[in-house]
Design a protein around this motif. Sequence first.
Motif, PDB file in Angstrom:
ATOM      1  N   VAL A  23      -7.756   4.931   4.101  1.00 53.26           N
ATOM      2  CA  VAL A  23      -6.641   4.934   4.272  1.00 53.26           C
ATOM      3  C   VAL A  23      -6.174   4.164   5.592  1.00 53.26           C
ATOM      4  CG1 VAL A  23      -4.455   6.703   4.943  1.00 53.26           C
ATOM      5  CG2 VAL A  23      -6.159   7.275   3.244  1.00 53.26           C
ATOM      6  N   ARG A  24      -5.342   3.698   5.511  1.00 47.64           N
ATOM      7  CA  ARG A  24      -4.991   2.605   6.607  1.00 47.64           C
ATOM      8  C   ARG A  24      -4.086   3.081   7.716  1.00 47.64           C
ATOM      9  NH1 ARG A  24      -3.731  -2.837   3.509  1.00 47.64           N
ATOM     10  NH2 ARG A  24      -3.336  -3.702   5.312  1.00 47.64           N
ATOM     11  N   VAL A  25      -4.105   2.605   8.719  1.00 49.19           N
ATOM     12  CA  VAL A  25      -3.202   2.757   9.824  1.00 49.19           C
ATOM     13  C   VAL A  25      -1.598   2.312   9.303  1.00 49.19           C
ATOM     14  CG1 VAL A  25      -2.207   2.656  12.217  1.00 49.19           C
ATOM     15  CG2 VAL A  25      -4.723   2.734  11.929  1.00 49.19           C
ATOM     16  N   TRP A  26      -1.569   1.320   8.912  1.00 57.62           N
ATOM     17  CA  TRP A  26      -0.404   0.874   8.238  1.00 57.62           C
ATOM     18  C   TRP A  26      -0.585  -0.078   6.979  1.00 57.62           C
ATOM     19  CZ3 TRP A  26      -1.367  -0.924  13.226  1.00 57.62           C
ATOM     20  CH2 TRP A  26      -1.778  -2.463  13.454  1.00 57.62           C
ATOM     21  N   ARG A  72      -4.858   2.797  -4.924  1.00 56.39           N
ATOM     22  CA  ARG A  72      -6.327   3.054  -4.733  1.00 56.39           C
ATOM     23  C   ARG A  72      -6.939   4.374  -4.737  1.00 56.39           C
ATOM     24  NH1 ARG A  72      -7.646  -2.296  -0.937  1.00 56.39           N
ATOM     25  NH2 ARG A  72      -5.356  -2.473  -0.802  1.00 56.39           N
ATOM     26  N   PRO A  73      -8.041   4.517  -5.205  1.00 59.49           N
ATOM     27  CA  PRO A  73      -8.385   5.866  -5.341  1.00 59.49           C
ATOM     28  C   PRO A  73      -8.174   6.923  -3.967  1.00 59.49           C
ATOM     29  CG  PRO A  73     -10.196   4.561  -6.329  1.00 59.49           C
ATOM     30  CD  PRO A  73      -9.371   3.733  -5.693  1.00 59.49           C
ATOM     31  N   HIS A  74      -8.449   6.315  -2.812  1.00 56.30           N
ATOM     32  CA  HIS A  74      -8.358   6.871  -1.655  1.00 56.30           C
ATOM     33  C   HIS A  74      -6.983   7.221  -1.389  1.00 56.30           C
ATOM     34  CE1 HIS A  74      -7.793   2.783  -0.327  1.00 56.30           C
ATOM     35  NE2 HIS A  74      -6.975   3.188   0.682  1.00 56.30           N
ATOM     36  N   GLU A  75      -5.922   6.904  -1.887  1.00 56.10           N
ATOM     37  CA  GLU A  75      -4.625   6.978  -1.762  1.00 56.10           C
ATOM     38  C   GLU A  75      -4.065   8.122  -2.667  1.00 56.10           C
ATOM     39  OE1 GLU A  75      -2.649   2.724  -0.463  1.00 56.10           O
ATOM     40  OE2 GLU A  75      -3.577   2.780  -2.257  1.00 56.10           O
ATOM     41  N   VAL A  76      -4.515   8.056  -3.836  1.00 56.02           N
ATOM     42  CA  VAL A  76      -4.180   9.220  -4.719  1.00 56.02           C
ATOM     43  C   VAL A  76      -4.056  10.478  -4.410  1.00 56.02           C
ATOM     44  CG1 VAL A  76      -4.585  10.045  -7.093  1.00 56.02           C
ATOM     45  CG2 VAL A  76      -4.913   7.648  -6.803  1.00 56.02           C
ATOM     46  N   PRO A  77      -4.943  11.173  -3.805  1.00 51.80           N
ATOM     47  CA  PRO A  77      -5.031  12.230  -3.222  1.00 51.80           C
ATOM     48  C   PRO A  77      -3.591  12.618  -1.957  1.00 51.80           C
ATOM     49  CG  PRO A  77      -7.062  11.813  -2.821  1.00 51.80           C
ATOM     50  CD  PRO A  77      -6.523  10.439  -3.444  1.00 51.80           C
ATOM     51  N   LEU A  78      -2.888  11.633  -1.641  1.00 54.34           N
ATOM     52  CA  LEU A  78      -1.793  11.619  -0.620  1.00 54.34           C
ATOM     53  C   LEU A  78      -0.575  11.830  -1.719  1.00 54.34           C
ATOM     54  CD1 LEU A  78      -3.105   9.007   2.045  1.00 54.34           C
ATOM     55  CD2 LEU A  78      -3.013  11.540   2.034  1.00 54.34           C
ATOM     56  N   ARG A  79      -0.558  11.758  -2.820  1.00 57.03           N
ATOM     57  CA  ARG A  79       0.553  11.392  -3.693  1.00 57.03           C
ATOM     58  C   ARG A  79       1.665  12.489  -3.541  1.00 57.03           C
ATOM     59  NH1 ARG A  79      -3.473  13.326  -6.654  1.00 57.03           N
ATOM     60  NH2 ARG A  79      -3.033  15.030  -8.304  1.00 57.03           N
ATOM     61  N   ASP A  80       1.196  14.006  -3.193  1.00 55.56           N
ATOM     62  CA  ASP A  80       2.091  14.962  -3.100  1.00 55.56           C
ATOM     63  C   ASP A  80       2.795  14.724  -1.639  1.00 55.56           C
ATOM     64  OD1 ASP A  80       1.686  16.172  -5.297  1.00 55.56           O
ATOM     65  OD2 ASP A  80      -0.177  17.592  -4.493  1.00 55.56           O
ATOM     66  N   VAL A 115       8.288   3.740  -3.063  1.00 55.43           N
ATOM     67  CA  VAL A 115       7.245   2.767  -3.139  1.00 55.43           C
ATOM     68  C   VAL A 115       6.542   2.064  -4.188  1.00 55.43           C
ATOM     69  CG1 VAL A 115       5.483   4.496  -2.863  1.00 55.43           C
ATOM     70  CG2 VAL A 115       4.896   2.321  -1.859  1.00 55.43           C
ATOM     71  N   GLY A 116       6.443   0.718  -4.212  1.00 55.54           N
ATOM     72  CA  GLY A 116       5.978  -0.119  -5.307  1.00 55.54           C
ATOM     73  C   GLY A 116       4.496  -0.145  -5.025  1.00 55.54           C
ATOM     74  N   ALA A 117       3.714   0.693  -5.680  1.00 58.89           N
ATOM     75  CA  ALA A 117       2.489   0.962  -5.061  1.00 58.89           C
ATOM     76  C   ALA A 117       1.451  -0.089  -6.071  1.00 58.89           C
ATOM     77  CB  ALA A 117       1.802   2.458  -4.953  1.00 58.89           C
ATOM     78  N   SER A 118       1.507  -1.232  -5.598  1.00 60.63           N
ATOM     79  CA  SER A 118       0.470  -2.116  -6.265  1.00 60.63           C
ATOM     80  C   SER A 118      -0.621  -2.340  -5.468  1.00 60.63           C
ATOM     81  CB  SER A 118       1.320  -3.350  -6.720  1.00 60.63           C
ATOM     82  OG  SER A 118       2.448  -3.581  -5.981  1.00 60.63           O
ATOM     83  N   PHE A 119      -1.664  -1.822  -5.970  1.00 66.92           N
ATOM     84  CA  PHE A 119      -1.779  -0.787  -6.918  1.00 66.92           C
ATOM     85  C   PHE A 119      -2.480   0.269  -6.261  1.00 66.92           C
ATOM     86  CE2 PHE A 119      -4.377  -4.208  -6.065  1.00 66.92           C
ATOM     87  CZ  PHE A 119      -4.011  -5.306  -6.485  1.00 66.92           C
ATOM     88  N   GLY A 137       0.931  -1.067   0.136  1.00 67.84           N
ATOM     89  CA  GLY A 137       0.065   0.012   0.085  1.00 67.84           C
ATOM     90  C   GLY A 137       0.712   1.262  -0.023  1.00 67.84           C
ATOM     91  N   SER A 138       0.227   2.289  -0.020  1.00 70.07           N
ATOM     92  CA  SER A 138       0.849   3.703   0.006  1.00 70.07           C
ATOM     93  C   SER A 138       0.306   4.648   0.960  1.00 70.07           C
ATOM     94  CB  SER A 138       1.084   4.038  -1.391  1.00 70.07           C
ATOM     95  OG  SER A 138      -0.150   4.573  -1.908  1.00 70.07           O
ATOM     96  N   GLY A 139      -0.850   4.325   1.437  1.00 67.65           N
ATOM     97  CA  GLY A 139      -1.631   5.421   1.977  1.00 67.65           C
ATOM     98  C   GLY A 139      -1.099   5.539   3.563  1.00 67.65           C
TER      99      GLY A 139
END
Length: 410
Positions: A407-410, A305-313, A299-303, A245-247
């Motif tokens: 978005v997960r805690v981890w 998800r929509p809720h993680e994309v706003p955190l990309r910056d 991060v190898g963000a596979s894959f 994940g990435s969130g």
Amino acid sequence: MSTEDRYTVISADCHAGADLLDYKPYLEKRYHDEFDVWAATYVNPHEDLLADTADKNWNSERRVAELEEDGIVAEVLFPNTIPPFFPSSSLMAPPSTAEEVERRWAGLRAHNRWLADFCAAAPGRRAGVFQILLNDVDAAVKEIRRATEAGLRGGLMLPGTPPGSGLPELYSQTYDPIWAVCEELEVPVNHHAGSASPPLGDEPAARAVFMVETTWFSHRALWHLVFGGAFRRHPGLRLVLTEQGSGWIPGVLDMLDYYHGRLVAAATKASTAESRFGAGLAAHMGRPPSEVWHDNCFVGASFMRPHEVPLRDRIGVDKIMWGSDYPHDEGTYPYTREGLRFAYAGVPRDELTAMLGGNAARVYGFDLDLLDPIAAKVGPTVEELAEPLAKPPADATSPVFAKGAKVRVW
């Protein structure tokens, strides 16, 4: 159609391996008799490796065709099939005897040799991730050099050191020769989810606990190497955390910075109870964790998800590498285009160009001059990825389409 109309997509997370018996030619001959005995009784625990589609792991022509059909022109290859002499119960179970360690090393070397040939079958389109064990640092350094010379550009797959493994923790300077050779040879250090959890058994609750905890155990490599000072001693070292994940990253970096600042400050106040926890930390590890992340980590963000994309910056657009997880059934194949639309519609084109391929090309050394002309024929178009996906495919199995994700805690 030119690359100005299509994206060059590189999956930073795919999996491959030989069929069981096909590893034998890649083993040193002294192990062949033992291999025959082991293979004759081995029971494969993985249903996907027994299915008719298992050859996706080793059928080069099929992979190229299916990935191109899915809009992908190159891939980073993590292991998937069973290396010789590994147990059927848990591939990550620690070896119990010196003889078992020796055989497992032989099995991993065989996989790495096979993988070099598999990557060579599609020149410039595969970056193979080679395997080591951590129980013999000198042997690991030797294999890193050999595998790199053999053309495996995907870098090192870093095993975990779960509780009970008997290995020094990843923050230990015991592993400095590994970090040094990876820095010298510009070898990425990849830490994939699932390789760092302790054995939990096979009860229903144990399997559920594994799913809850496995990414957290995988994340530990980040704070171990940061607080252990690996990046201070080896500033060219690069760490890639894949399929975790990435969130979670922004919050964890905030937490690590908090503890770093708190402990460094406490170290100057000898009268406090916390002073002993921060003693020597500033000099040992160097810069704050968030700075280390932005200079040394990906991060190898596979894959995504929509809720993680706003955190990309906050994560760093230049840190994110998308992956399809092919050929796993939780991967995006054959609906990669739909998965990308579902997550990324509305993302600026230059950012998407970086996350879908540019960053992976930089980290793993892919030649975009080679890949762009292929992408000009098979890559997803800029126009189609800009169109939001109204409804996921009914038979899609990838969690990228899962409802209610947060978005997960981890």
